[in-house]
Motif scaffolding. Sequence first.
Motif, PDB file in Angstrom:
ATOM      1  N   GLY A 202     -41.958 -11.374 -32.471  1.00  0.00           N
ATOM      2  CA  GLY A 202     -42.233 -11.543 -33.901  1.00  0.00           C
ATOM      3  C   GLY A 202     -42.243 -10.223 -34.638  1.00  0.00           C
ATOM      4  O   GLY A 202     -41.531  -9.290 -34.264  1.00  0.00           O
ATOM      5  N   GLY A 203     -43.090 -10.163 -35.651  1.00  0.00           N
ATOM      6  CA  GLY A 203     -43.044  -9.070 -36.628  1.00  0.00           C
ATOM      7  C   GLY A 203     -43.348  -7.683 -36.098  1.00  0.00           C
ATOM      8  O   GLY A 203     -43.003  -6.701 -36.756  1.00  0.00           O
ATOM      9  N   VAL A 204     -44.034  -7.557 -34.954  1.00  0.00           N
ATOM     10  CA  VAL A 204     -44.186  -6.232 -34.333  1.00  0.00           C
ATOM     11  C   VAL A 204     -43.222  -6.186 -33.150  1.00  0.00           C
ATOM     12  O   VAL A 204     -43.313  -7.026 -32.242  1.00  0.00           O
ATOM     13  CB  VAL A 204     -45.632  -5.983 -33.842  1.00  0.00           C
ATOM     14  CG1 VAL A 204     -45.709  -4.655 -33.092  1.00  0.00           C
ATOM     15  CG2 VAL A 204     -46.611  -5.989 -35.014  1.00  0.00           C
ATOM     16  N   PRO A 205     -42.282  -5.229 -33.136  1.00  0.00           N
ATOM     17  CA  PRO A 205     -41.292  -5.195 -32.051  1.00  0.00           C
ATOM     18  C   PRO A 205     -41.964  -5.058 -30.688  1.00  0.00           C
ATOM     19  O   PRO A 205     -42.931  -4.311 -30.527  1.00  0.00           O
ATOM     20  CB  PRO A 205     -40.453  -3.954 -32.367  1.00  0.00           C
ATOM     21  CG  PRO A 205     -40.626  -3.731 -33.836  1.00  0.00           C
ATOM     22  CD  PRO A 205     -42.017  -4.195 -34.165  1.00  0.00           C
ATOM     23  N   VAL A 206     -41.446  -5.802 -29.712  1.00  0.00           N
ATOM     24  CA  VAL A 206     -41.986  -5.762 -28.345  1.00  0.00           C
ATOM     25  C   VAL A 206     -41.951  -4.329 -27.799  1.00  0.00           C
ATOM     26  O   VAL A 206     -42.868  -3.893 -27.099  1.00  0.00           O
ATOM     27  CB  VAL A 206     -41.188  -6.735 -27.450  1.00  0.00           C
ATOM     28  CG1 VAL A 206     -41.540  -6.541 -25.980  1.00  0.00           C
ATOM     29  CG2 VAL A 206     -41.459  -8.169 -27.871  1.00  0.00           C
ATOM     30  N   GLU A 207     -40.911  -3.582 -28.160  1.00  0.00           N
ATOM     31  CA  GLU A 207     -40.808  -2.186 -27.689  1.00  0.00           C
ATOM     32  C   GLU A 207     -42.034  -1.382 -28.128  1.00  0.00           C
ATOM     33  O   GLU A 207     -42.553  -0.558 -27.369  1.00  0.00           O
ATOM     34  CB  GLU A 207     -39.557  -1.511 -28.278  1.00  0.00           C
ATOM     35  CG  GLU A 207     -38.219  -2.140 -27.876  1.00  0.00           C
ATOM     36  CD  GLU A 207     -37.748  -3.213 -28.861  1.00  0.00           C
ATOM     37  OE1 GLU A 207     -38.584  -4.003 -29.364  1.00  0.00           O
ATOM     38  OE2 GLU A 207     -36.534  -3.272 -29.130  1.00  0.00           O
ATOM     39  N   ASP A 208     -42.506  -1.610 -29.348  1.00  0.00           N
ATOM     40  CA  ASP A 208     -43.661  -0.855 -29.871  1.00  0.00           C
ATOM     41  C   ASP A 208     -44.929  -1.233 -29.115  1.00  0.00           C
ATOM     42  O   ASP A 208     -45.793  -0.399 -28.862  1.00  0.00           O
ATOM     43  CB  ASP A 208     -43.867  -1.146 -31.363  1.00  0.00           C
ATOM     44  CG  ASP A 208     -42.713  -0.646 -32.221  1.00  0.00           C
ATOM     45  OD1 ASP A 208     -41.720  -0.137 -31.649  1.00  0.00           O
ATOM     46  OD2 ASP A 208     -42.782  -0.778 -33.462  1.00  0.00           O
ATOM     47  N   ILE A 209     -45.041  -2.522 -28.757  1.00  0.00           N
ATOM     48  CA  ILE A 209     -46.232  -2.992 -28.032  1.00  0.00           C
ATOM     49  C   ILE A 209     -46.223  -2.399 -26.623  1.00  0.00           C
ATOM     50  O   ILE A 209     -47.247  -1.913 -26.121  1.00  0.00           O
ATOM     51  CB  ILE A 209     -46.248  -4.532 -27.999  1.00  0.00           C
ATOM     52  CG1 ILE A 209     -46.372  -5.060 -29.433  1.00  0.00           C
ATOM     53  CG2 ILE A 209     -47.399  -5.048 -27.127  1.00  0.00           C
ATOM     54  CD1 ILE A 209     -46.182  -6.540 -29.562  1.00  0.00           C
TER      55      ILE A 209
END
Length: 324
Positions: A202-209
Motif C-alpha cells: 500500500g501507501g508506504v513502499p515495502v522497501e521502506d518498511i
Amino acid sequence: MDVTHPQADSRILPATPDAIAEAAALIRHGRLVAFPTETVYGLGADATNDNAVAAVFAAKDRPRFNPLIVHFAETAAAAEAGDFDGRATDLARAFWPGALTLVLPRRAGCAVSLLVSAGLDTLAVRVPSHPVARSLLRAAGCPVAAPSANRAGLLSPTTAAHVAESLGGACAAIVDGGPCPVGVESTVVALGGGSAAVLRPGGVPVEDIEAVVGPLAAAEAAGERPKSPGMLERHYAPGLPLRLNAVEARPGEALLAFGPGPPGAALNLSPGGDVEEAAANLFAMIRALDRPRFQAIAVMPIPEEGLGRAINDRLRRAAVHDSS
Ligand code: AMP
Ligand code: MG
C-alpha cells in the motif's frame, strides 16, 4: 445498476472546524461519517460501539470475516488497544502518522468492539496523517473504525463525490477534504509470534518498511485462507473488464497510459512515469473510464517498485474475471 448520482440524503460537509466538530459528535452518537485520509476516504464509526461497527459492515455489505482498521489520533492511544513489540514501535516511529497499518495482538481489556476484529485475536491499527482525519479523530476522542468508504469489493473512493455516489445514503455526513494525496490504501503489516509479514502492499513502499525492520515475509502461502481479506482474489473492481500490460488500445477499449503513452490514450496515470502520481490518480481514472461507451479498460505496464507494487496489486485483483 450503477448509481451515478449522489443520493439526496448524503450531506457533504466542508472541512471547517465547525463541521469537523459536528462530524465528531455524530461519530460519538453512533452514526457513520465518511472522511478523508491520505490513502482513501474511510467510513468511520466509533470502534467501541458494537452497533455502530455493525452498521459499517451492513452499509458496505462487507463479509463479517473481514476485519476493520481502527484509526487513532496518536500512537499512545493505539498502544492502549494493540500490543506493540519492538518492531511495531520502530515502525510506528518511522511511519506514523502515515499510510501504514499494523496488525497486532489485541491487548487484554481493549475497549475496541470484538466485531472489529472479526473473530481474530488481533487488531489492525493506524495513525493517519491527513490533517482533516487527525482533527476529526482528536475531536471524536474515541478510536474510529474506518474501512474504505465503498461497497465491498468495489473501487475505493478518493474524493467525497465518489463516496456520495456509492455510499451516500448510509453516511450521516461526508467530510470533504479534497482528493486523497496517496490514493491507494495503507500497507498492512502483521507483527507477532516473531514474524513480520506484509498482508497488503500500500501507501508506504515495502522497501521502506524493510529498511527499518529487515526482510518481511510474504503473506500468501499456498492454500491458506486469506489472512487479510484485502487479499481476496477479486477486489477493487470496476464494472468493465481490465486488460493489464497493454501496449495499445484494441477496438472498443479505453487505454489508461503510464509514461509517455501512445497517442490516443484516454487518460494517463503519469505522463512522466512517476508511480506516486499514478497511485494518486489510479482509482479516479479507472472510475472515469468505467463507462458503457467502452467495452474494456486497457492499462499499460507499471513498474513493480515503490508504490508500483500497490498499484499492480490493485490492478491484478481488479482484473480477475467475475465468474459469479
Ligand atoms: P480496508 O479498510 O477496506 O482498506 O481494509 C482493511 C484491510 O486490513 C483488509 O485487507 C483487512 O482484511 C485487513 N485487516 C484488518 N484487520 C486485520 C486483522 N486483524 N488481521 C489481518 N488483516 C486485517
Ligand atoms: Mg477496502
